[in-house]
Structures are given as C-alpha cells and as structure tokens.
Design an enzyme around this catalytic site. Structure first.
Site, mmCIF file in Angstrom:
data_model
loop_
_atom_site.group_PDB
_atom_site.id
_atom_site.type_symbol
_atom_site.label_atom_id
_atom_site.label_comp_id
_atom_site.label_asym_id
_atom_site.label_seq_id
_atom_site.Cartn_x
_atom_site.Cartn_y
_atom_site.Cartn_z
ATOM 1 N N ASN A 50 10.121 12.728 -17.681
ATOM 2 C CA ASN A 50 11.079 11.304 -17.636
ATOM 3 C C ASN A 50 10.433 10.496 -17.998
ATOM 4 O OD1 ASN A 50 11.873 9.479 -16.771
ATOM 5 N ND2 ASN A 50 12.262 9.974 -14.140
ATOM 6 N N HIS A 73 20.601 9.016 -18.808
ATOM 7 C CA HIS A 73 19.149 9.090 -17.912
ATOM 8 C C HIS A 73 18.122 10.538 -17.830
ATOM 9 C CE1 HIS A 73 14.812 8.641 -16.692
ATOM 10 N NE2 HIS A 73 15.005 8.304 -15.179
ATOM 11 N N CYS A 99 14.044 2.448 -14.775
ATOM 12 C CA CYS A 99 14.711 3.774 -16.112
ATOM 13 C C CYS A 99 16.725 3.626 -16.350
ATOM 14 C CB CYS A 99 15.044 4.902 -14.821
ATOM 15 S SG CYS A 99 13.321 6.051 -14.519
HETATM 16 C C1 LIG Z 1 11.446 15.352 -7.866
HETATM 17 C C2 LIG Z 1 11.794 16.624 -8.422
HETATM 18 C C3 LIG Z 1 12.197 17.294 -8.732
HETATM 19 C C4 LIG Z 1 12.043 17.720 -6.575
HETATM 20 O O1 LIG Z 1 12.171 18.676 -6.460
HETATM 21 P P1 LIG Z 1 13.146 19.410 -5.623
HETATM 22 O O2 LIG Z 1 13.905 20.442 -5.206
HETATM 23 O O3 LIG Z 1 14.106 18.370 -4.562
HETATM 24 O O4 LIG Z 1 11.691 19.481 -4.363
HETATM 25 P P2 LIG Z 1 11.187 18.227 -2.734
HETATM 26 O O5 LIG Z 1 10.625 17.086 -3.213
HETATM 27 O O6 LIG Z 1 11.741 18.801 -1.957
HETATM 28 O O7 LIG Z 1 10.011 19.516 -2.452
HETATM 29 C C5 LIG Z 1 10.095 20.481 -1.788
HETATM 30 C C6 LIG Z 1 8.504 21.363 -2.123
HETATM 31 O O8 LIG Z 1 8.018 21.548 -3.632
HETATM 32 C C7 LIG Z 1 6.629 20.723 -3.182
HETATM 33 N N1 LIG Z 1 6.205 20.552 -4.344
HETATM 34 C C8 LIG Z 1 6.555 18.777 -4.970
HETATM 35 N N2 LIG Z 1 6.367 19.018 -6.336
HETATM 36 C C9 LIG Z 1 5.920 20.501 -6.513
HETATM 37 C C10 LIG Z 1 4.677 20.791 -8.054
HETATM 38 N N3 LIG Z 1 4.826 19.891 -8.643
HETATM 39 N N4 LIG Z 1 4.909 21.918 -8.025
HETATM 40 C C11 LIG Z 1 4.687 23.161 -6.732
HETATM 41 N N5 LIG Z 1 5.600 22.395 -5.448
HETATM 42 C C12 LIG Z 1 5.969 20.888 -5.221
HETATM 43 C C13 LIG Z 1 7.249 19.492 -2.374
HETATM 44 O O9 LIG Z 1 5.736 19.958 -1.443
HETATM 45 C C14 LIG Z 1 7.738 20.703 -1.632
HETATM 46 O O10 LIG Z 1 7.148 21.518 -0.484
HETATM 47 P P3 LIG Z 1 7.178 21.874 1.471
HETATM 48 O O11 LIG Z 1 9.207 22.406 1.209
HETATM 49 O O12 LIG Z 1 6.767 22.909 1.040
HETATM 50 O O13 LIG Z 1 7.162 20.547 1.611
HETATM 51 C C15 LIG Z 1 13.464 16.088 -7.950
HETATM 52 O O14 LIG Z 1 13.773 15.572 -6.362
HETATM 53 C C16 LIG Z 1 13.867 14.942 -8.746
HETATM 54 O O15 LIG Z 1 14.604 15.444 -9.663
HETATM 55 N N6 LIG Z 1 14.564 13.604 -7.743
HETATM 56 C C17 LIG Z 1 15.291 13.077 -8.692
HETATM 57 C C18 LIG Z 1 14.269 12.028 -9.388
HETATM 58 C C19 LIG Z 1 15.096 11.091 -10.232
HETATM 59 O O16 LIG Z 1 16.474 10.994 -10.674
HETATM 60 N N7 LIG Z 1 14.923 9.902 -10.923
HETATM 61 C C20 LIG Z 1 14.853 9.687 -11.412
HETATM 62 C C21 LIG Z 1 14.099 8.017 -11.004
HETATM 63 S S1 LIG Z 1 13.373 8.163 -11.958
#
Ligand SMILES: CC(C)(COP(=O)(O)OP(=O)(O)OC[C@H]1O[C@@H](n2cnc3c(N)ncnc32)[C@H](O)[C@@H]1OP(=O)(O)O)[C@@H](O)C(=O)NCCC(=O)NCCS
Length: 352
Positions: free
Chosen positions: A287, A257, A115
């Site tokens: 994204n 981004h 990215c």
């Molecule tokens: C990926 C992202 C959206 C996840 O959000 P988050 O708040 O961190 O969520 P988590 O990964 O902590 O997951 C929390 C819970 O939701 C669940 N979960 C994950 N994806 C899910 C979905 N699509 N739908 C429902 N639940 C989901 C997980 O399994 C987890 O459950 P648990 O607590 O029972 O284990 C977030 O971390 C993010 O945007 N990260 C940065 C991405 C980025 O910057 N990328 C740049 C490079 S490409």
C-alpha cells in the site's frame, strides 16, 4: 460553468530500489508469506534507504511526468503534493519540488489526506485550471510510510510501501472539451480514529516523564477500514459515474487505491465489474498510500492494458475516513522518444 476544460498531459512514477519481501518480515514479527499473501495480496514492497527522502521520489516522478508530457519544469505554474509522510512538517514539499524541477514561477501547497490525497489534489488542481488561475499543474502523490511504521507491529508493518506518482494537467486547447468528467468526495470524521498517525502531544519533560512519551507510528483498525471501504467506495464511484453523465457500461477500467486485493475483489463483486477491468499491481508495492493510483495506472499503460481513449474511474480511500473519486478520459500522449521503459512490474519481477 467552468471557464476552461482540462487535458491530462503526463504521468510519471518513482519507486525506491530496495525491496522488502514478505519473508524478510518474518524475522521481525510473527507472520508468514502465506498470511500476508492470502490476507492482502502483497508479496513485496519498496522502501527508501539511507537519506532518501519522500521529496526525492516526488521530484523523480515529476521529472518523469514532464518527459511524458514533453514539457519543462518552467512550464508548470501550480504544484500540489499529496503526502501524509513528509520529510518536514514545514517547509512544504511543493517548494522542494519547485526547486528540484526548476518550476521557479509556480505556486503550490501540500495536502494531507492519506490514501485519498492524490485525487483530492488532482481535483483541486482541476479547479485552478478551470477557473483560469493556473495553466499547467503538477499533482504528486508521494509517501514513505516506512519512515512512520512501527516495524515491530505486525498489524501494520506488512502493509505499506514507499513510492511516488505524478500527473500533469493543463488547460485544454479545445474550447468546451475536458478529460476530467466528474469528481466527488466523502468524509466521515466520526470514524477518523480507525486509522491514524498521531503526533506526540506530550513532548515536554517538565510535564511528562520520559518513559511515557509515546513514539509516533501508524495505527489501523484493519477490519473497520475494510468494512468502510467496501461499503462507501462502490457507492461513491457509482454516483460519480452518474455525475459524469455515463453508465457503468461505459467505464473501461477502475484504478483504485491498492490497499488490499480482497477489498478489490469484494468491490468488483458489488459493482458487477469484470476482473480484468480492475487494475491491480499491489503485489509488488504494498500500500503506497497517495502514490498507489498513479503507480497502478502507469503499470497498466506500460503493459498496454489501458489505452488512449479509455474511460477510467480513479478512486482513493482511507484515512479520514475519506474517499475521493474522479472519472476521466485517458487521451494523454506519451512524448518520450527513448524506447518505452519496462513496466515497473517487470522491473520488480526480474529480481524474483
Ligand atoms: C489489515 C488487514 C489486511 C487485516 O486483515 P484481517 O483479515 O482483517 O485480519 P484481522 O485484523 O482481523 O486479524 C486477524 C488475526 O490475524 C492477526 N494478524 C494481524 N496481522 C498479522 C500478520 N502480519 N501476520 C500474522 N497474523 C496477523 C491478528 O492479530 C488477528 O489475530 P487474532 O484473531 O488472534 O486476534 C485488513 O483488515 C485490511 O486490509 N484492512 C483494510 C486496509 C485498508 O483499506 N486500508 C486503506 C487505508 S490505508
């Protein structure tokens, strides 16, 4: 001391027609529109269908950027394609683009930096212009993560969309002037495994039983990448603004981004950036990796939010883990004679 300055001459984008809404994904994995919207800000994403290739999107974005710049393919002498989701490992995508736009004298190469790839590619092209090796460069960020996504992994399948965006940059006509004021980078390979798209290294039936051969798909430790982004990106952006000889008060817009709406809010708070200075269009596209910065910038230009003369900070971050930043003056003139096309946002909202 650079021999030449750089002028931004054109921008162009391309997105696939097919829209995947959040609700479409609830049939594949246990998720909901509410979860995706509140955790990421995404409402929809575009994905390629049939035999549409990442290079098809790249070529269309390049043609649109040429029209914006009032230039022809044959004017281009350097092509850099930033993509981490290639149609082929080789031949490189730059050669396909070369043929697609008729830039037959151009040389080029591809860049795989996730990215942050687009700004890495842009700043590399800047150096080729500055040292006189190239006069007109085409820089494309194009990704089709839908081809590399495990659509049954809810941690990743809700995040990505496909698209392409291109810039054309040229040797500045006025000696001593440049639109690209500063660039900067950071790379932390120690955290590289937090987001990865592995290549299958056990693809030999003589050594690995068939059932043990893993499919190649995106993995991301979202929480760690989130922390990395919120920690490192504001720091590097502030340093790059300083390097450009500017103060934060002199920056009009931040085009980052489009990874997650919450990341942008956290960064804006940290950097004391007003909400309206942060360009956000991710709800429509998800994204789009290397394409997301030109897609966001293009939408903001077409809606009139960003105007000629504005000073911008562009910043990519992600796989590597890496960050790349550029501070630029937007002095680019739209040479298209047809009625200005609708913003991409309007286009996708029409379908709602
Ligand atoms: C990926 C992202 C959206 C996840 O959000 P988050 O708040 O961190 O969520 P988590 O990964 O902590 O997951 C929390 C819970 O939701 C669940 N979960 C994950 N994806 C899910 C979905 N699509 N739908 C429902 N639940 C989901 C997980 O399994 C987890 O459950 P648990 O607590 O029972 O284990 C977030 O971390 C993010 O945007 N990260 C940065 C991405 C980025 O910057 N990328 C740049 C490079 S490409």
């Amino acid at each position: 001391m650079s021999k030449y300055g750089v002028a931004i001459r054109g921008i162009g984008v391309s997105i696939p027609e097919h829209i995947v809404w959040n609700d479409d994904l609830t049939g594949l994995v246990e998720t909901s529109d509410e979860w995706i919207t509140s955790r990421t800000g995404f409402k929809a994403r575009r994905v390629v269908s049939g035999d549409q290739l990442v290079t098809d999107l790249a070529i269309e974005s390049a043609k649109n950027a040429l029209a914006y710049a009032g230039m022809q393919g044959e004017d281009i002498d350097l092509i850099i394609v930033a993509s981490s989701t290639p149609d082929y490992i080789y031949p490189a995508a730059c050669g396909v683009v070369q043929q697609g736009i008729g830039a037959l004298k151009a040389f080029g190469f591809d860049m795989m930096m996730g990215c942050s790839g687009l700004i890495y590619a842009l700043s590399t092209a800047v150096q080729f212009i500055e040292n006189g090796t190239a006069k007109n460069a085409l820089v494309i960020g194009a990704d089709t993560h839908s081809r590399y996504t495990d659509w049954y992994d809810r941690n990743t399948c809700v995040l990505f969309g496909d698209g392409a965006g291109a810039f054309i940059i040229s040797r500045h006509e006025k000696a001593g002037e440049t639109d690209v004021l500063a660039v900067d980078f950071m790379l932390d390979g120690a955290r590289g495994q937090e987001i990865k798209l592995p290549v299958n290294r056990d693809n030999c039936p003589l050594t690995t039983p068939r059932q043990n051969i893993e499919k190649s798909a995106i993995y991301m430790n979202g929480r760690e990448v989130f922390k990395f982004a919120v920690g490192e990106v504001p720091r590097l952006m502030a340093e790059t603004v300083k390097k450009a000889g500017l103060t934060p008060q002199e920056i009009d817009y931040y085009v980052l981004h489009q990874a997650n709406a919450r990341i942008m809010t956290a960064m804006a708070e940290r950097m004391d950036i007003r909400e309206e200075q942060m360009i956000v269009n991710l709800e429509h596209y998800g994204n789009t990796s290397a394409a997301s910065i030109p897609l966001a910038l293009y939408d903001a230009l077409m809606s009139g939010q960003i105007k000629t003369g504005n000073t911008l900070v562009l910043c990519g971050f992600g796989a590597g883990l890496a960050v790349s930043t550029a501070v630029m003056k937007w002095n680019c003139v739209d040479h298209r004679t047809d009625a200005a096309p609708a913003t991409l946002q309007t286009k996708s909202l029409e379908v709602v």
